[in-house]
Design a protein around this motif. Structure first.
Motif, PDB file in Angstrom:
ATOM      1  N   PRO A 168     -36.681  -8.536   6.181  1.00  0.00           N
ATOM      2  CA  PRO A 168     -35.652  -8.913   7.165  1.00  0.00           C
ATOM      3  C   PRO A 168     -34.850  -7.709   7.644  1.00  0.00           C
ATOM      4  CG  PRO A 168     -35.057  -9.655   4.963  1.00  0.00           C
ATOM      5  CD  PRO A 168     -36.466  -9.181   4.873  1.00  0.00           C
ATOM      6  N   LEU A 169     -34.597  -7.649   8.951  1.00  0.00           N
ATOM      7  CA  LEU A 169     -33.827  -6.563   9.535  1.00  0.00           C
ATOM      8  C   LEU A 169     -32.358  -6.617   9.112  1.00  0.00           C
ATOM      9  CD1 LEU A 169     -35.324  -6.538  13.153  1.00  0.00           C
ATOM     10  CD2 LEU A 169     -35.782  -4.923  11.297  1.00  0.00           C
ATOM     11  N   GLU A 170     -31.914  -7.761   8.625  1.00  0.00           N
ATOM     12  CA  GLU A 170     -30.530  -7.871   8.171  1.00  0.00           C
ATOM     13  C   GLU A 170     -30.232  -6.907   7.031  1.00  0.00           C
ATOM     14  OE1 GLU A 170     -32.541 -10.336   8.726  1.00  0.00           O
ATOM     15  OE2 GLU A 170     -31.582 -11.469  10.361  1.00  0.00           O
ATOM     16  N   ILE A 171     -31.272  -6.527   6.296  1.00  0.00           N
ATOM     17  CA  ILE A 171     -31.073  -5.567   5.209  1.00  0.00           C
ATOM     18  C   ILE A 171     -30.590  -4.234   5.772  1.00  0.00           C
ATOM     19  CG2 ILE A 171     -32.257  -4.265   3.394  1.00  0.00           C
ATOM     20  CD1 ILE A 171     -34.162  -6.619   3.107  1.00  0.00           C
ATOM     21  N   ASP A 172     -31.220  -3.773   6.852  1.00  0.00           N
ATOM     22  CA  ASP A 172     -30.809  -2.515   7.475  1.00  0.00           C
ATOM     23  C   ASP A 172     -29.408  -2.621   8.052  1.00  0.00           C
ATOM     24  OD1 ASP A 172     -33.697  -0.871   7.914  1.00  0.00           O
ATOM     25  OD2 ASP A 172     -33.852  -3.024   7.746  1.00  0.00           O
ATOM     26  N   GLU A 173     -29.091  -3.767   8.641  1.00  0.00           N
ATOM     27  CA  GLU A 173     -27.767  -3.960   9.214  1.00  0.00           C
ATOM     28  C   GLU A 173     -26.694  -3.934   8.132  1.00  0.00           C
ATOM     29  OE1 GLU A 173     -28.112  -7.618  11.274  1.00  0.00           O
ATOM     30  OE2 GLU A 173     -29.499  -6.853  12.804  1.00  0.00           O
ATOM     31  N   ASP A 178     -22.367  -0.795   5.306  1.00  0.00           N
ATOM     32  CA  ASP A 178     -21.852  -0.142   4.089  1.00  0.00           C
ATOM     33  C   ASP A 178     -21.821   1.371   4.208  1.00  0.00           C
ATOM     34  OD1 ASP A 178     -21.480  -2.568   2.891  1.00  0.00           O
ATOM     35  OD2 ASP A 178     -23.414  -2.564   1.851  1.00  0.00           O
ATOM     36  N   GLY A 179     -22.249   1.904   5.357  1.00  0.00           N
ATOM     37  CA  GLY A 179     -22.181   3.333   5.587  1.00  0.00           C
ATOM     38  C   GLY A 179     -23.419   4.114   5.205  1.00  0.00           C
ATOM     39  N   ALA A 180     -24.498   3.416   4.885  1.00  0.00           N
ATOM     40  CA  ALA A 180     -25.738   4.107   4.517  1.00  0.00           C
ATOM     41  C   ALA A 180     -26.515   4.492   5.771  1.00  0.00           C
ATOM     42  CB  ALA A 180     -26.599   3.214   3.631  1.00  0.00           C
ATOM     43  N   GLY A 181     -26.972   5.733   5.819  1.00  0.00           N
ATOM     44  CA  GLY A 181     -27.794   6.178   6.933  1.00  0.00           C
ATOM     45  C   GLY A 181     -29.229   5.716   6.765  1.00  0.00           C
ATOM     46  N   PHE A 186     -33.672   3.997   3.416  1.00  0.00           N
ATOM     47  CA  PHE A 186     -35.097   4.092   3.088  1.00  0.00           C
ATOM     48  C   PHE A 186     -35.300   4.297   1.591  1.00  0.00           C
ATOM     49  CE2 PHE A 186     -38.738   6.961   2.342  1.00  0.00           C
ATOM     50  CZ  PHE A 186     -39.772   6.139   2.756  1.00  0.00           C
ATOM     51  N   TRP A 187     -34.606   5.270   1.005  1.00  0.00           N
ATOM     52  CA  TRP A 187     -34.818   5.610  -0.393  1.00  0.00           C
ATOM     53  C   TRP A 187     -34.231   4.571  -1.347  1.00  0.00           C
ATOM     54  CZ3 TRP A 187     -38.240   9.070  -1.738  1.00  0.00           C
ATOM     55  CH2 TRP A 187     -38.548  10.121  -0.875  1.00  0.00           C
ATOM     56  N   SER A 188     -33.076   4.038  -1.022  1.00  0.00           N
ATOM     57  CA  SER A 188     -32.356   3.189  -1.971  1.00  0.00           C
ATOM     58  C   SER A 188     -32.640   1.699  -1.811  1.00  0.00           C
ATOM     59  CB  SER A 188     -30.841   3.428  -1.839  1.00  0.00           C
ATOM     60  OG  SER A 188     -30.518   4.786  -2.066  1.00  0.00           O
ATOM     61  N   ILE A 189     -33.066   1.270  -0.626  1.00  0.00           N
ATOM     62  CA  ILE A 189     -33.233  -0.161  -0.383  1.00  0.00           C
ATOM     63  C   ILE A 189     -34.673  -0.530  -0.061  1.00  0.00           C
ATOM     64  CG2 ILE A 189     -32.498  -2.104   1.043  1.00  0.00           C
ATOM     65  CD1 ILE A 189     -29.867  -0.610   1.508  1.00  0.00           C
ATOM     66  N   ILE A 190     -35.241   0.101   0.988  1.00  0.00           N
ATOM     67  CA  ILE A 190     -36.562  -0.297   1.469  1.00  0.00           C
ATOM     68  C   ILE A 190     -37.654   0.049   0.466  1.00  0.00           C
ATOM     69  CG2 ILE A 190     -38.244  -0.050   3.311  1.00  0.00           C
ATOM     70  CD1 ILE A 190     -35.723  -1.558   4.097  1.00  0.00           C
ATOM     71  N   LEU A 191     -37.648   1.268  -0.051  1.00  0.00           N
ATOM     72  CA  LEU A 191     -38.701   1.656  -0.994  1.00  0.00           C
ATOM     73  C   LEU A 191     -38.722   0.781  -2.253  1.00  0.00           C
ATOM     74  CD1 LEU A 191     -39.211   5.529  -1.119  1.00  0.00           C
ATOM     75  CD2 LEU A 191     -40.680   3.763  -0.162  1.00  0.00           C
ATOM     76  N   PRO A 192     -37.577   0.517  -2.893  1.00  0.00           N
ATOM     77  CA  PRO A 192     -37.627  -0.386  -4.057  1.00  0.00           C
ATOM     78  C   PRO A 192     -38.150  -1.782  -3.716  1.00  0.00           C
ATOM     79  CG  PRO A 192     -35.574   0.848  -4.053  1.00  0.00           C
ATOM     80  CD  PRO A 192     -36.235   1.140  -2.744  1.00  0.00           C
ATOM     81  N   MET A 193     -37.839  -2.272  -2.511  1.00  0.00           N
ATOM     82  CA  MET A 193     -38.338  -3.588  -2.118  1.00  0.00           C
ATOM     83  C   MET A 193     -39.843  -3.575  -1.861  1.00  0.00           C
ATOM     84  SD  MET A 193     -35.322  -4.980   0.409  1.00  0.00           S
ATOM     85  CE  MET A 193     -36.128  -6.582   0.555  1.00  0.00           C
ATOM     86  N   CYS A 194     -40.375  -2.408  -1.567  1.00  0.00           N
ATOM     87  CA  CYS A 194     -41.816  -2.273  -1.284  1.00  0.00           C
ATOM     88  C   CYS A 194     -42.612  -1.858  -2.517  1.00  0.00           C
ATOM     89  CB  CYS A 194     -42.033  -1.249  -0.173  1.00  0.00           C
ATOM     90  SG  CYS A 194     -41.405  -1.743   1.434  1.00  0.00           S
TER      91      CYS A 194
END
Length: 278
Positions: A168-173, A178-181, A186-194
């Protein structure tokens, strides 16, 4: 009274169980035959190749190890680990850019990346040899690394993108709020989910690099750079081959990949099912 439906269910389960048992025998028997032949002598092997060894000694495995399998194993591990890490992370970055960011000509870029799937290594062999000779990379570690990474990026990007596209794109939003670039997300959210598809990609790349023969044969000529598939052929002698030693070397080469698959099979199956199956 047994109903027709329950009888059909029993027949179906029996058929499936028999089919899986036969498939297991077809897969396991050649591996077991290879391992057991590593304990025989040449005379035992040619006298009765399907009999059990008369005694279980590790002489052939020691001979294979001392005749170069140890150095071939180290080279294969180094090349495989380096190429796999580079391929997976470059592909993950590419998949992230193609699915989570608005970039110009994204469809064209995706088509070019996936177009690499249609390029057969054998077709590009001669131009690649001339190019690497001109660059001074022929018969070097970098030659194998560049080739393995370049030829595996299209397929690996395809796998990881198929998984990322349904996140879901809401994760990026939420990460942006929260101020994450982009890099932090990519490193902290998307990669662990993948994680499941990353594990699947790692295993597939390891299998490819570990067993690859053509590039390793053409682009290396020194003993220090030869990987296991090439090194095992060096155990063959024109003046008489000790085939049990060859089988022992093949067993040593197969053990790491088999152990890896059994340790990670849960993630491997889940990643492919969630990624390609979507």
């Amino acid at each position: 009274m047994v109903t027709r439906t329950s009888l059909l269910g029993v027949v179906a389960r029996t058929f499936v169980a028999s089919f899986l048992l036969a498939l297991a025998v077809v897969v396991i028997y050649p591996l077991l035959w290879m391992v057991l032949n590593g304990f025989k002598t040449n005379s035992e092997l040619f006298g009765n190749p399907f009999a059990l060894p008369l005694q279980l000694t590790w002489d052939n495995y020691v001979k294979a190890w001392n005749r170069g399998v140890s150095s071939y194993l180290v080279t294969s591990v180094l090349v495989t680990v380096t190429a796999t890490i580079a391929t997976v992370f470059i592909s993950a970055w590419a998949a992230y850019g193609l699915t989570r960011m608005q970039i110009p000509f994204s469809r064209t870029v995706l088509a070019l990346i996936l177009g690499g799937l249609m390029l057969a290594p054998a077709v590009a062999l001669i131009p690649l040899v001339k190019m690497f000779q001109a660059l001074g990379l022929y018969n070097t570690f970098w030659a194998l690394l560049i080739l393995y990474v370049a030829f595996r990026i299209p397929f690996t990007t395809f796998l990881i993108r198929a998984y990322m596209v349904d996140l879901p794109l809401e994760i990026d939003e939420a990460a942006a709020v929260d101020g994450a670039g982009k890099a932090r997300a990519f490193w902290s959210i998307i990669l662990p989910m993948c994680k499941p598809i990353l594990v699947s990609s790692v295993i597939l790349n390891i299998l490819f690099t570990w067993n690859e023969y053509l590039f390793a044969m053409v682009f290396t000529s020194g003993g220090d750079l030869q990987t296991l598939p090439i090194g095992l052929t060096n155990l063959m002698s024109k003046h008489g081959t000790e085939y049990p030693v060859v089988f022992a070397g093949m067993t040593i080469a197969a053990v790491p990949v088999i152990l890896l698959f059994f340790l990670t099979q849960r993630y491997f199956v889940r990643g492919l099912a969630d990624g390609v199956g979507k």
